[in-house]
Scaffold this motif. Structure first.
Motif, PDB file in Angstrom:
ATOM      1  N   LYS A 188       0.830  -1.201   0.000  1.00 41.62           N
ATOM      2  CA  LYS A 188       0.000   0.000   0.000  1.00 41.62           C
ATOM      3  C   LYS A 188       0.865   1.252   0.000  1.00 41.62           C
ATOM      4  O   LYS A 188       0.594   2.217  -0.742  1.00 41.62           O
ATOM      5  N   ARG A 189       1.912   1.261   0.802  1.00 37.00           N
ATOM      6  CA  ARG A 189       2.788   2.431   0.889  1.00 37.00           C
ATOM      7  C   ARG A 189       3.462   2.716  -0.454  1.00 37.00           C
ATOM      8  O   ARG A 189       3.546   3.872  -0.896  1.00 37.00           O
ATOM      9  N   LEU A 190       3.926   1.657  -1.121  1.00 41.71           N
ATOM     10  CA  LEU A 190       4.614   1.859  -2.402  1.00 41.71           C
ATOM     11  C   LEU A 190       3.630   2.229  -3.503  1.00 41.71           C
ATOM     12  O   LEU A 190       3.956   3.027  -4.387  1.00 41.71           O
ATOM     13  N   ASN A 191       2.448   1.667  -3.456  1.00 42.12           N
ATOM     14  CA  ASN A 191       1.461   1.945  -4.494  1.00 42.12           C
ATOM     15  C   ASN A 191       1.001   3.396  -4.473  1.00 42.12           C
ATOM     16  O   ASN A 191       0.663   3.969  -5.511  1.00 42.12           O
ATOM     17  N   SER A 192       1.004   4.009  -3.310  1.00 36.44           N
ATOM     18  CA  SER A 192       0.466   5.360  -3.170  1.00 36.44           C
ATOM     19  C   SER A 192       1.223   6.397  -3.989  1.00 36.44           C
ATOM     20  O   SER A 192       0.687   7.455  -4.319  1.00 36.44           O
TER      21      SER A 192
END
Length: 537
Positions: A304-308
């Protein structure tokens, strides 16, 4: 570690007989070339992963943190409470064995613990022993066992002999997604600092630099400039893409493998040529410069952190929608997780092709369109001038990437594009393609160099299907829409089916594309002679 030297004929001798001891009594055997190196502590510390420490999978002592058992059991309790699917998958398996022979790692190794049902049982047995009444009372009679160092090592060894491809899930009568069990198993081992180097490193790079390779903005631009020089040499056309341009209609995001490693670089050249010919109002980002997401192989929260970063950059640049390149897990993340994690992307518009007027309703929420969909739509509306004869030196088959096929349902669009730009296309056997496709054998961070036997064993079923069309139809090119596939299948084709190359679909598009004002084309994107032009250079 000695260099991997086993010959294909040796590796193809696979023993499927069951072991002499029961699976709980069969200790894990760490063999050279069947596992990857540990992650560096600094990479785990960069993303604030817990219990980062120096250790080696080859050592007896893994230097586990104090109270590691309690850490994992508490982590399991938390995950059971957080993900209903995890609880369900722990309870409903009847061990029917429908999945047993569907895994490429079991087919390629004969190791029973690579049967999806048994790989899941490695985790499920500890679940029973600690979270079910029957397991606590009946212990082994109920299929339960204690969490020991030996069990932990078994987890680590076999959860990194799964590429989360989900082929087994297609055949499960209960719909169990064994990939999610692997994801939970990996997340639990990550809690005590047991991570792979080829996952931990790319995750840290992506977190700090925006891409898995840790490429700086000027490096990305320089790499693309090399492609532009080759394109100008081939076509006589000078292309001038923009970077980080605010107000562009479209943000284009592709895996960093397309920017730096063959054969992905040829795919990137195809993108550049296509967008230039269309006059597309788009821009590249040197910050959100990675479509892939190795965080997906560590934990949902890290993914989730990288996708943001994609949404953050789209908002910063003020684009209307996002066009994504050829990648596998990038598109499983976008199609199945992105909207829940970081959406809805209400600051953008529903994607609409500025060339054909097609509205991509399937991307109404995520605002991201797959390049294969986009190009197929262009061809359907006769917006491209193509000469398939330029690919006549290629006899092509198509590998359905696991995540775009099973995870996204992208099955016909790539085939439609290939058939439009190539004269010779042949399908592999039906039970090896589309939803039933075999994995490349090296995804989810397993595409390292030290685990080459594992990679070749995992790639054996796919290679066997390619060998079938290679021998029957003379197929010499394996096309796909995934950066990891392009990297890993090249090695497995060289090993199992010499003479078959690997290409992205948009490399083939670039070859066939007739551009306005181009000079006479004599070379393909690999600077090799086009059919009938062998003496022109």
């Amino acid at each position: 570690m000695a260099k991997f030297s086993a010959k294909p004929d040796e590796l193809a001798k696979i023993r499927y007989a069951p072991p002499e001891t029961e699976w709980m009594e069969t200790p894990v055997e760490f063999r050279e070339h069947m596992f990857c190196h540990a992650a560096k502590p600094k990479d785990l510390e960069t993303v604030e992963f817990p219990n980062a420490h120096e250790w080696s999978s080859k050592d007896e002592d893994w230097k586990l943190p104090a109270n590691w058992e309690q850490t994992i059991l508490q982590g399991m309790k938390d995950l059971l409470g957080k993900y209903r699917s995890f609880q369900l998958f722990m309870d409903i398996c009847v061990r029917c064995g429908a999945c047993a022979d569907k895994c490429h790692f079991f087919i390629g190794s004969g190791d029973p613990k690579n049967m999806p049902v048994l790989r899941a049982e490695l985790l499920r047995s500890v679940y029973r022993g600690n979270f079910t009444l029957a397991g606590k009372i009946l212990r082994k009679l109920a299929g339960a066992r204690e969490l020991t160092v030996s069990v932990l090592k078994e987890w680590w060894y076999y959860f990194y002999q799964c590429t989360e491809c989900r082929r087994c899930s297609v055949f499960c009568p209960y719909g169990i997604d064994t990939a999610e069990i692997t994801m939970m198993g990996r997340e639990l081992t990550n809690m005590i600092g047991l991570q792979l180097g080829w996952i931990g490193g790319p995750v840290a790079n992506c977190y700090m630099k925006g891409n898995h390779l840790g490429l700086e903005p000027h490096t990305i631009k320089s790499s693309i400039e090399f492609f532009l020089d080759d394109i100008e040499s081939i076509t006589g056309i000078k292309i001038e893409p923009t970077f980080n341009r605010k107000g562009a209609e479209i943000l284009f995001v592709t895996p960093s493998g397309d920017l730096f490693a063959n054969p992905g670089t040829y795919t990137a050249m195809g993108y550049l040529m296509l967008f230039h010919e269309l006059g597309l109002d788009y821009t590249w980002s040197t910050y959100a410069s990675e479509g892939g997401n190795f965080g997906f192989f560590t934990s949902n929260e890290m993914a989730k952190r990288l996708n943001s970063k994609i949404y953050a950059e789209a908002k910063r640049l003020g684009v209307k929608w996002v066009l994504g390149g050829e990648c596998g897990h990038m598109w499983r993340v976008i199609n199945q997780y992105m909207d829940t994690w970081n959406g809805p992307a209400d600051f953008m518009e529903v994607p609409k092709s500025p060339i054909t007027g097609t509205v991509f309703d399937n991307a109404k929420s995520t605002k991201m369109v797959h390049i294969a969909e986009f190009t197929a739509d262009l061809i359907k509306h006769n917006k491209l001038k193509l000469d398939p004869r330029r690919n006549d030196h290629l006899k092509v088959t198509f590998h359905d990437s696991c995540n775009t096929s099973r995870g996204m349902g992208l099955l016909e669009e790539p085939r439609y594009v290939i058939k439009s730009v190539c004269s010779h296309f042949y399908e592999m056997p039906e039970n090896t393609i589309r939803e039933k496709t075999f994995c490349c054998g090296s995804g989810t961070g397993l595409n390292a160099s030290e685990n080459m036997e594992l990679r070749m064993r995992g790639g054996f079923p796919r290679a066997n299907a390619v060998k079938y069309v290679h021998e029957r139809h003379g197929v010499n090119m394996l096309a796909n829409v995934c950066a990891i596939d392009r990297a890993t299948l090249s090695a497995s084709m060289d090993y199992w089916v010499p003479g078959v190359g690997v290409a992205g679909v948009h490399e083939l598009v670039g070859n066939a594309l007739i551009m306005k004002g181009e000079k006479e084309r004599t070379q393909d994107l690999r600077l090799e002679p086009l059919p009938g032009k062998e003496g022109s250079e």
